[in-house]
Motif scaffolding. Structure first.
Motif, PDB file in Angstrom:
ATOM      1  N   PHE A  33       0.967  -1.202   0.025  1.00  0.00           N
ATOM      2  CA  PHE A  33       0.007   0.051   0.040  1.00  0.00           C
ATOM      3  C   PHE A  33       0.862   1.309  -0.159  1.00  0.00           C
ATOM      4  CE2 PHE A  33      -2.276   3.333   2.200  1.00  0.00           C
ATOM      5  CZ  PHE A  33      -3.322   3.498   1.522  1.00  0.00           C
ATOM      6  N   SER A  34       0.587   2.274  -1.025  1.00  0.00           N
ATOM      7  CA  SER A  34       1.297   3.354  -0.897  1.00  0.00           C
ATOM      8  C   SER A  34       0.337   4.614  -0.542  1.00  0.00           C
ATOM      9  CB  SER A  34       1.789   3.531  -2.359  1.00  0.00           C
ATOM     10  OG  SER A  34       2.566   5.073  -2.413  1.00  0.00           O
ATOM     11  N   GLN A  35       0.863   5.350   0.462  1.00  0.00           N
ATOM     12  CA  GLN A  35       0.126   6.562   0.766  1.00  0.00           C
ATOM     13  C   GLN A  35      -0.259   7.573  -0.294  1.00  0.00           C
ATOM     14  OE1 GLN A  35      -1.196   6.307   3.841  1.00  0.00           O
ATOM     15  NE2 GLN A  35      -2.391   8.211   3.632  1.00  0.00           N
ATOM     16  N   GLU A  36       1.041   7.578  -1.109  1.00  0.00           N
ATOM     17  CA  GLU A  36       1.012   8.714  -2.026  1.00  0.00           C
ATOM     18  C   GLU A  36       0.028   8.439  -3.177  1.00  0.00           C
ATOM     19  OE1 GLU A  36       3.906   7.020  -1.313  1.00  0.00           O
ATOM     20  OE2 GLU A  36       4.507   8.498   0.119  1.00  0.00           O
ATOM     21  N   VAL A  37      -0.116   7.288  -3.441  1.00  0.00           N
ATOM     22  CA  VAL A  37      -1.284   6.850  -4.477  1.00  0.00           C
ATOM     23  C   VAL A  37      -2.725   6.631  -4.182  1.00  0.00           C
ATOM     24  CG1 VAL A  37       0.402   6.314  -6.282  1.00  0.00           C
ATOM     25  CG2 VAL A  37      -0.718   4.579  -4.928  1.00  0.00           C
ATOM     26  N   ALA A  38      -2.798   6.626  -2.605  1.00  0.00           N
ATOM     27  CA  ALA A  38      -4.125   6.364  -2.240  1.00  0.00           C
ATOM     28  C   ALA A  38      -5.094   7.300  -2.561  1.00  0.00           C
ATOM     29  CB  ALA A  38      -4.282   6.181  -0.616  1.00  0.00           C
ATOM     30  N   ASP A  39      -6.400   6.937  -2.869  1.00  0.00           N
ATOM     31  CA  ASP A  39      -7.534   7.803  -3.104  1.00  0.00           C
ATOM     32  C   ASP A  39      -8.447   7.878  -1.874  1.00  0.00           C
ATOM     33  OD1 ASP A  39      -8.946   5.667  -3.401  1.00  0.00           O
ATOM     34  OD2 ASP A  39      -9.610   5.896  -5.457  1.00  0.00           O
ATOM     35  N   GLN A  40      -9.381   8.831  -2.038  1.00  0.00           N
ATOM     36  CA  GLN A  40     -10.509   8.923  -0.897  1.00  0.00           C
ATOM     37  C   GLN A  40     -11.169   7.644  -0.359  1.00  0.00           C
ATOM     38  OE1 GLN A  40     -10.393  11.714   0.900  1.00  0.00           O
ATOM     39  NE2 GLN A  40     -11.914  10.908   2.401  1.00  0.00           N
ATOM     40  N   ASP A  41     -11.468   6.760  -1.229  1.00  0.00           N
ATOM     41  CA  ASP A  41     -12.090   5.676  -1.067  1.00  0.00           C
ATOM     42  C   ASP A  41     -11.047   4.646  -0.212  1.00  0.00           C
ATOM     43  OD1 ASP A  41     -14.545   6.337  -2.394  1.00  0.00           O
ATOM     44  OD2 ASP A  41     -13.851   5.366  -4.177  1.00  0.00           O
ATOM     45  N   ASP A  42      -9.813   4.786  -0.725  1.00  0.00           N
ATOM     46  CA  ASP A  42      -8.905   3.810   0.116  1.00  0.00           C
ATOM     47  C   ASP A  42      -8.863   3.951   1.415  1.00  0.00           C
ATOM     48  OD1 ASP A  42      -8.140   2.255  -2.303  1.00  0.00           O
ATOM     49  OD2 ASP A  42      -6.556   3.506  -2.780  1.00  0.00           O
ATOM     50  N   LEU A  43      -8.740   5.518   1.681  1.00  0.00           N
ATOM     51  CA  LEU A  43      -8.529   5.932   3.031  1.00  0.00           C
ATOM     52  C   LEU A  43      -9.710   5.778   3.824  1.00  0.00           C
ATOM     53  CD1 LEU A  43      -6.823   9.470   2.216  1.00  0.00           C
ATOM     54  CD2 LEU A  43      -5.776   7.512   2.969  1.00  0.00           C
ATOM     55  N   GLU A  44     -10.970   5.821   3.240  1.00  0.00           N
ATOM     56  CA  GLU A  44     -12.141   5.572   3.993  1.00  0.00           C
ATOM     57  C   GLU A  44     -12.159   4.124   4.485  1.00  0.00           C
ATOM     58  OE1 GLU A  44     -15.947   5.899   5.521  1.00  0.00           O
ATOM     59  OE2 GLU A  44     -14.639   7.396   5.189  1.00  0.00           O
ATOM     60  N   ALA A  45     -11.805   3.197   3.380  1.00  0.00           N
ATOM     61  CA  ALA A  45     -11.699   1.706   3.749  1.00  0.00           C
ATOM     62  C   ALA A  45     -10.641   1.356   4.900  1.00  0.00           C
ATOM     63  CB  ALA A  45     -11.269   0.941   2.409  1.00  0.00           C
ATOM     64  N   MET A  46      -9.518   2.199   5.144  1.00  0.00           N
ATOM     65  CA  MET A  46      -8.480   1.928   5.818  1.00  0.00           C
ATOM     66  C   MET A  46      -9.320   2.245   7.346  1.00  0.00           C
ATOM     67  SD  MET A  46      -5.087   2.992   4.252  1.00  0.00           S
ATOM     68  CE  MET A  46      -4.635   3.198   6.061  1.00  0.00           C
ATOM     69  N   ARG A  47      -9.993   3.594   7.185  1.00  0.00           N
ATOM     70  CA  ARG A  47     -10.558   3.998   8.460  1.00  0.00           C
ATOM     71  C   ARG A  47     -11.720   2.980   9.044  1.00  0.00           C
ATOM     72  NH1 ARG A  47     -14.699   6.093  10.494  1.00  0.00           N
ATOM     73  NH2 ARG A  47     -15.840   6.352   8.428  1.00  0.00           N
ATOM     74  N   ARG A  48     -12.476   2.434   8.185  1.00  0.00           N
ATOM     75  CA  ARG A  48     -13.553   1.571   8.490  1.00  0.00           C
ATOM     76  C   ARG A  48     -12.833   0.328   9.114  1.00  0.00           C
ATOM     77  NH1 ARG A  48     -18.613   1.616   4.774  1.00  0.00           N
ATOM     78  NH2 ARG A  48     -18.905   3.991   4.956  1.00  0.00           N
ATOM     79  N   ALA A  49     -11.699  -0.255   8.447  1.00  0.00           N
ATOM     80  CA  ALA A  49     -11.022  -1.381   8.755  1.00  0.00           C
ATOM     81  C   ALA A  49     -10.527  -1.208  10.213  1.00  0.00           C
ATOM     82  CB  ALA A  49     -10.139  -1.967   7.802  1.00  0.00           C
ATOM     83  N   ASP A  50     -10.039  -0.052  10.445  1.00  0.00           N
ATOM     84  CA  ASP A  50      -9.177   0.026  11.932  1.00  0.00           C
ATOM     85  C   ASP A  50     -10.523   0.105  12.830  1.00  0.00           C
ATOM     86  OD1 ASP A  50      -6.819   0.305  10.596  1.00  0.00           O
ATOM     87  OD2 ASP A  50      -6.763   2.302  10.891  1.00  0.00           O
ATOM     88  N   ASP A  51     -11.618   0.791  12.492  1.00  0.00           N
ATOM     89  CA  ASP A  51     -12.866   0.688  13.599  1.00  0.00           C
ATOM     90  C   ASP A  51     -13.340  -0.353  13.858  1.00  0.00           C
ATOM     91  OD1 ASP A  51     -12.542   3.370  13.653  1.00  0.00           O
ATOM     92  OD2 ASP A  51     -14.055   3.753  12.222  1.00  0.00           O
ATOM     93  N   ALA A  52     -13.560  -1.562  12.675  1.00  0.00           N
ATOM     94  CA  ALA A  52     -13.883  -2.889  12.737  1.00  0.00           C
ATOM     95  C   ALA A  52     -12.960  -3.775  13.605  1.00  0.00           C
ATOM     96  CB  ALA A  52     -14.126  -3.496  11.464  1.00  0.00           C
ATOM     97  N   ASP A  53     -11.573  -3.436  13.489  1.00  0.00           N
ATOM     98  CA  ASP A  53     -10.575  -3.994  14.333  1.00  0.00           C
ATOM     99  C   ASP A  53     -10.894  -3.874  15.776  1.00  0.00           C
ATOM    100  OD1 ASP A  53      -9.580  -5.605  12.129  1.00  0.00           O
ATOM    101  OD2 ASP A  53      -7.871  -4.332  11.929  1.00  0.00           O
ATOM    102  N   LYS A  54     -11.136  -2.458  16.010  1.00  0.00           N
ATOM    103  CA  LYS A  54     -11.274  -2.162  17.444  1.00  0.00           C
ATOM    104  C   LYS A  54     -12.393  -2.865  18.211  1.00  0.00           C
ATOM    105  CE  LYS A  54      -8.976   2.381  16.835  1.00  0.00           C
ATOM    106  NZ  LYS A  54      -8.966   3.801  16.744  1.00  0.00           N
ATOM    107  N   ARG A  55     -13.416  -2.714  17.446  1.00  0.00           N
ATOM    108  CA  ARG A  55     -14.676  -3.409  17.897  1.00  0.00           C
ATOM    109  C   ARG A  55     -14.623  -4.828  17.988  1.00  0.00           C
ATOM    110  NH1 ARG A  55     -16.931  -0.301  13.697  1.00  0.00           N
ATOM    111  NH2 ARG A  55     -17.370  -2.079  12.512  1.00  0.00           N
ATOM    112  N   ALA A  56     -13.717  -5.562  17.320  1.00  0.00           N
ATOM    113  CA  ALA A  56     -13.423  -6.871  17.402  1.00  0.00           C
ATOM    114  C   ALA A  56     -12.708  -7.069  18.729  1.00  0.00           C
ATOM    115  CB  ALA A  56     -12.773  -7.396  16.262  1.00  0.00           C
TER     116      ALA A  56
END
Length: 61
Positions: A33-56
């Motif tokens: 994963f490269s932060q430089e080429v990430a678009d808004q959808d990628d960043l949103e998916a990462m945020r949601r994945a992190d939230d799901a990990d915290k809930r789990a």
């Protein structure tokens, strides 16, 4: 041939199953994963994945 003969063969097979050490298991995150080429959808998916990990993790406790 009695019942005991079949049980011995069945139980003998269980001892040969491979055991994977904990440090060799992966968590499934082997994608580059490269932060430089990430678009808004990628960043949103990462945020949601992190939230799901915290809930789990909260659920396990």
């Amino acid at each position: 041939m009695g019942r005991d003969d079949r049980r011995k063969a069945r139980d003998k097979n269980k001892q040969k199953l491979p055991q994977v050490p904990q440090n060799m298991k992966s968590d499934g995150r082997d994608v580059e994963f490269s932060q430089e080429v990430a678009d808004q959808d990628d960043l949103e998916a990462m945020r949601r994945a992190d939230d799901a990990d915290k809930r789990a993790k909260k659920r396990k406790m």
